[in-house]
Design a protein around this motif. Structure first.
Motif, PDB file in Angstrom:
ATOM      1  N   VAL A 215       0.733  -1.248   0.015  1.00 37.35           N
ATOM      2  CA  VAL A 215      -0.048  -0.118  -0.116  1.00 37.35           C
ATOM      3  C   VAL A 215       0.978   1.230  -0.108  1.00 37.35           C
ATOM      4  O   VAL A 215       2.009   1.319   0.662  1.00 37.35           O
TER       5      VAL A 215
ATOM      6  N   SER B 293      -3.543   4.267  -1.159  1.00 33.78           N
ATOM      7  CA  SER B 293      -3.880   3.440  -2.327  1.00 33.78           C
ATOM      8  C   SER B 293      -2.860   2.361  -2.462  1.00 33.78           C
ATOM      9  O   SER B 293      -1.872   2.113  -2.144  1.00 33.78           O
TER      10      SER B 293
ATOM     11  N   ALA C 267      -9.606  -2.365  -0.284  1.00 33.63           N
ATOM     12  CA  ALA C 267      -9.153  -1.280  -1.313  1.00 33.63           C
ATOM     13  C   ALA C 267      -9.198  -1.808  -2.575  1.00 33.63           C
ATOM     14  O   ALA C 267      -9.590  -1.155  -3.717  1.00 33.63           O
ATOM     15  N   ARG C 268      -8.966  -3.140  -2.843  1.00 26.27           N
ATOM     16  CA  ARG C 268      -8.645  -3.627  -4.127  1.00 26.27           C
ATOM     17  C   ARG C 268     -10.016  -4.015  -4.734  1.00 26.27           C
ATOM     18  O   ARG C 268     -10.593  -4.035  -5.955  1.00 26.27           O
TER      19      ARG C 268
ATOM     20  N   PRO D  17     -13.426  -0.772  -3.731  1.00 24.79           N
ATOM     21  CA  PRO D  17     -12.468   0.337  -3.613  1.00 24.79           C
ATOM     22  C   PRO D  17     -13.315   1.444  -3.030  1.00 24.79           C
ATOM     23  O   PRO D  17     -14.560   1.767  -3.224  1.00 24.79           O
TER      24      PRO D  17
ATOM     25  N   THR E   8     -14.786   1.462   3.755  1.00 27.23           N
ATOM     26  CA  THR E   8     -13.980   1.088   4.579  1.00 27.23           C
ATOM     27  C   THR E   8     -14.377  -0.213   5.096  1.00 27.23           C
ATOM     28  O   THR E   8     -13.817  -0.908   5.823  1.00 27.23           O
TER      29      THR E   8
ATOM     30  N   ASP F   3      -8.240   3.998  -5.509  1.00 31.30           N
ATOM     31  CA  ASP F   3      -7.578   3.112  -4.747  1.00 31.30           C
ATOM     32  C   ASP F   3      -6.569   2.112  -5.602  1.00 31.30           C
ATOM     33  O   ASP F   3      -5.594   1.775  -5.023  1.00 31.30           O
TER      34      ASP F   3
END
Ligand code: HEM
Ligand code: HEM
Lengths: 471, 297
Positions: free
Chosen positions: A409, A414, B80-81, B84, B87, B276
């Motif tokens: 990360v 990101s 995040a992946r 995206p 949270t 992201d």
């Protein structure tokens, strides 16, 4: 029936022949799918795409090669340990036919896309029913042979055989429960997270009841026969047996760490996976300590190598497995190539090496001859081990590397790499794996050649005496 | 006791069953009481429509689950992946109550698909399924061009009934004449779309001043070109003249606006969010590259 011994070994010969054929199919398909991951042009839709071939690979390997050989060897072992012939040789012959029918149906229906989608339980319900009939026939025949045995005491191998017979039955019946829509389509009886939890209770105990207890039964029987010295500790064998079959059933959810399955189920799975090291290693030590004062046999008797390497890979497998069951480590390697690395150390290094050993032991005896070539058997051994090590090691590295990239990360939160950037890094490792697979395939051809030659020399009736010095 | 068992096969058999059933009861049977509990229901999650269900069955038939998972884990990188911008976009029990069987999978040769719905326009999926390498050059996903064959609808109603899903005659009628590809895309577009994870995602604001740090930087143009080819060319064309997406070379909007579009995506219009996946720095480089191409023929 053999007039000398009173045992009927024809069905053992039949199962061995067919299990070797299905083993070859499994490895050929394995090599094909490993190339498909590098060259997607090798997918031939609709029947021969990766998505349909991968289940054919696992089913041919586990059920065709694994279970086929177990059936052969269980019949052989049970007769010797009970000192009684098979309860019904006719039923056993029918079982061989049914077995081959099931495997052929499995390959054909999976290629056609009839698939329940649950790993290791892909077969649709009509084939499932045949599998159940097959298993009941097998279990009844073995169990009845045990019931009318002439030897009161049951040796360790027989307990593992009995556990396999009931264990597989319970697992298979529950996980395949489904709602049929047509002959080729059904829906699982369970939904969502429940379905997942049932599936991996099944999935992991398929590892226990198919890839652990049967090879152990075989190991405990053929290993002392080969070395000529008894197993180190009977008592350790008993304790290991009961704790193994107790603990395994708690651990299914280690395949579901970090999923919506309740946390406490995951935690129990993790804890029991860790304690599972003890009964697993009890068998490893039982093998090693039996070799006290006998280590010179590693050099002198080629078969001992197969057993000792096999049990060693079992030992490594049962250390790696518990590590994978720890949440933090799972977060990292789950879903990556690491897992096929684990799988094939077990499948090739443990299960297959033990099966090869059993077959090398049996074939000369069944055909009243000697092994055609010990040199070739040694070549087979080394190529198989090298192929397998290339496979597993390249996949472990690939898995760790991809995991590291996937989790990287940037300071702003990101992701550092896109998915494709991690995937392209895998190609070199996939080349290595395919290379390892080809080496393994070559070793398998050597093995088959050696076995065919041995059988031929036996049926030619040249030398009815055997003198392997190992009996 | 243990010694006795060695002489009594029936006793050994029964004892083995009891021993096996203890762990089974606790970890497999008991959880039925907790999993899929009504209190864990998610309001938006609806059963599959006939077309989506047919698509799901093709997904199963083709064994897509051998390469794709459908569970996002509550880990930073996973969220995040695969969810995206959110949270807490990881998978929850309630999402799966209509999944018989579950399709979580055990191997991610390809990306997770639990939140694929709405990420791309239908046109992208059609092209990608037909020949994945036309959209993602180094992909090793098999080509599924043959899915353009007509969908077999003879069992559709029976399937809906078997699963107890509600349906209308109009829905059944609508399935007729569709291709397998249509069904597959309908299924993919449903995945993760009825779960409120996206709302949280949309709320995540872009803070700070939007000023291009790499404006006019020649190295950034080179980097940006590479990033563009990997991430954008499939939809906006290698020459920036548009395809599934608009012709970027012809845009006249200020860089800051382009930046926020790329960062946050355009929900439901088929422009994915890259915040992201790429991060600010890389996105600015792409913008710099696009600016450098403005007005060029
Ligand atoms: C050396 C020859 C072999 C090759 C090249 C090979 C190749 C492969 C490949 C490419 C996969 C898919 C991995 C993935 O999902 O990324 C696979 C999966 C699998 N193979 Fe093999 N295989 C071989 C032999 C065997 C044998 C002999 C067995 C069993 C006795 C076996 C059991 C399995 C199992 C259980 C899986 C599923 C693993 C999982 O779900 O993670 N394979 N194999
Ligand atoms: C103490 C013993 C063992 C433990 C605790 C254990 C643990 C595990 C864990 C945690 C996984 C899941 C990895 C992941 O997906 O993240 C796994 C996968 C697997 N293990 Fe083991 N393992 C053990 C022994 C064995 C043995 C002896 C074999 C024999 C070949 C084996 C075969 C497999 C297979 C086939 C899979 C793949 C399942 C799939 O994803 O399809 N394991 N093991």
């Amino acid at each position: 029936m053999d007039i000398e011994t009173g045992y009927s070994d024809e069905v053992t010969k039949g199962f061995l022949t067919w299990s070797i054929i299905w083993g070859l199919v499994a490895v050929l398909v394995g090599v094909l799918i490993s190339f498909q991951l590098i060259f997607p042009q090798l997918n031939f839709p609709p029947f021969l795409t990766y998505g349909r071939l991968r289940p054919i690979h696992t089913n041919a390997a586990i059920f065709g090669w694994g279970i086929g050989s177990f059936m052969a060897m269980f019949y052989y072992i049970t007769q010797r340990l009970t000192r009684s012939p098979i309860w019904s040789p006719g039923l056993a012959r029918f079982q061989l036919w049914l077995f081959n029918l099931v495997i052929i149906l499995a390959a054909v229906t999976l290629a056609m896309g009839f698939n329940q989608s649950k790993e290791y339980a892909e077969l649709e319900w009509p084939v499932d029913i045949l599998v159940v009939i097959l298993w009941v026939i097998f279990a009844v025949n073995i169990f009845m042979t045990i019931m009318k045995r002439k030897e009161e005491q049951m040796y360790i191998s027989l307990w593992y055989i009995i556990a396999t017979l009931v264990g597989v039955a319970v697992l298979y019946l529950v996980n395949n429960a489904s709602i049929p829509v047509s002959l080729s389509k059904s829906y699982s009886a369970f939904a969502g997270a429940n379905d997942a939890n049932v599936q991996w209770w099944y999935g992991h105990n398929a590892v226990a009841m198919v890839l652990t207890t049967p090879p152990l039964a075989i190991f405990y029987y053929f290993f002392p026969k080969t070395t000529g010295v008894p197993i180190y500790s009977h008592r350790m064998g008993i304790i290991a047996f009961w704790s193994l079959i107790f603990m395994y059933l708690w651990t299914g959810a280690h395949h579901l760490l970090w999923t919506p399955v309740p946390d406490w189920v995951q935690t129990l799975a993790m804890a029991f996976s860790l304690v599972l090291i003890a009964p697993s290693w009890a068998s490893v030590f039982n093998g090693y300590f039996s070799m006290n004062g006998q280590w010179h046999q590693m050099r002198e008797n080629f078969l001992v190598k197969f057993f000792i390497f096999g049990i060693t890979f079992y030992g490594l497998q049962t250390l790696q497995g518990p590590a994978q069951a720890v949440r933090t480590f799972s977060a990292f390697i789950h879903y990556t190539d690491w897992v096929p690395g684990h799988v094939h150390m077990g499948a090739l290094g443990w299960v297959s090496l033990i099966l090869f050993a059993g077959i090398y032991y049996l074939v000369p005896r069944l055909y009243h001859t000697q092994l055609y070539s010990v040199k070739l058997a040694n070549a087979h051994f080394w190529l198989a081990v090298i192929g397998q090590l290339i496979y597993s090691i390249s996949m472990w590295i690939a898995g760790v590397q991809q995991a590291a990239m996937l989790h990287a990360v940037n300071p702003d939160g990101s992701l550092h790499y896109s998915f494709m950037e991690t995937l392209t890094e895998l190609y070199p490792y996939w080349h290595m794996r395919a290379g390892g697979g080809v080496i393994y395939l070559v070793s398998l051809f050597i093995f088959i050649f050696n076995i065919i030659k041995t059988v031929q020399s036996g049926s030619a009736g040249a030398a009815p005496v055997r003198a392997t010095g190992a009996a | 006791m243990l010694n006795l068992l060695e002489k009594k096969p029936i006793l050994l058999l029964l004892a083995a069953v009891v021993v096996i059933m203890i762990g089974t009861t606790v970890t497999m049977i008991a959880p039925f009481k907790w999993i899929n509990d009504p209190s864990l229901k998610i309001a938006g999650v609806k059963p599959y429509t006939p077309l989506q269900l047919e698509g799901r069955d093709i997904y199963i038939r083709e064994g897509c689950n051998n390469c794709h998972t459908q569970t996002v884990r509550p880990l930073v990188a996973d969220v995040a992946r695969y969810a995206p911008g959110s949270t807490d976009g990881y998978s929850k029990v309630g999402e799966f109550v209509y999944d018989q069987p579950h399709l979580w999978g055990s191997r991610r040769t390809g990306p997770d698909l639990a939140r694929i719905g709405g990420k791309y326009p239908d046109a992208w999926h059609n092209k990608h399924m037909e020949e994945p390498r036309s959209m993602v050059p180094k992909s090793n996903m098999p080509a599924y061009a043959f899915l353009k064959q007509p969908l077999d609808t003879s069992l559709t109603e029976k399937k809906m009934k078997a699963l107890g899903f509600p349906y209308t005659p109009a829905e059944l009628e609508a399935v007729k004449g569709k291709t397998e590809m249509d069904a597959m895309v309908a299924y993919l577009q449903k995945l993760g779309n009825d779960i409120p994870w996206r709302k949280a995602a949309a709320a995540a604001p872009l803070v700070g001043e939007l000023k291009n740090p790499s404006a006019g930087n020649a190295a950034a143009v080179t980097d940006g070109k590479k990033l563009y080819e990997e991430n954008c060319a499939q939809c906006h064309g290698a020459d920036l003249k548009g395809d599934i997406g608009v012709a970027l070379a012809e845009l006249t909007k200020p860089e800051a606006e382009l930046f926020s579009t790329v960062y946050q995506g355009m929900e439901r219009l088929g422009m994915p969010a890259f915040g992201d996946a790429l991060g600010k720095e890389k996105i600015w480089k792409v913008i710099t590259y696009i600016s450098s191409r403005k007005g060029q023929k």
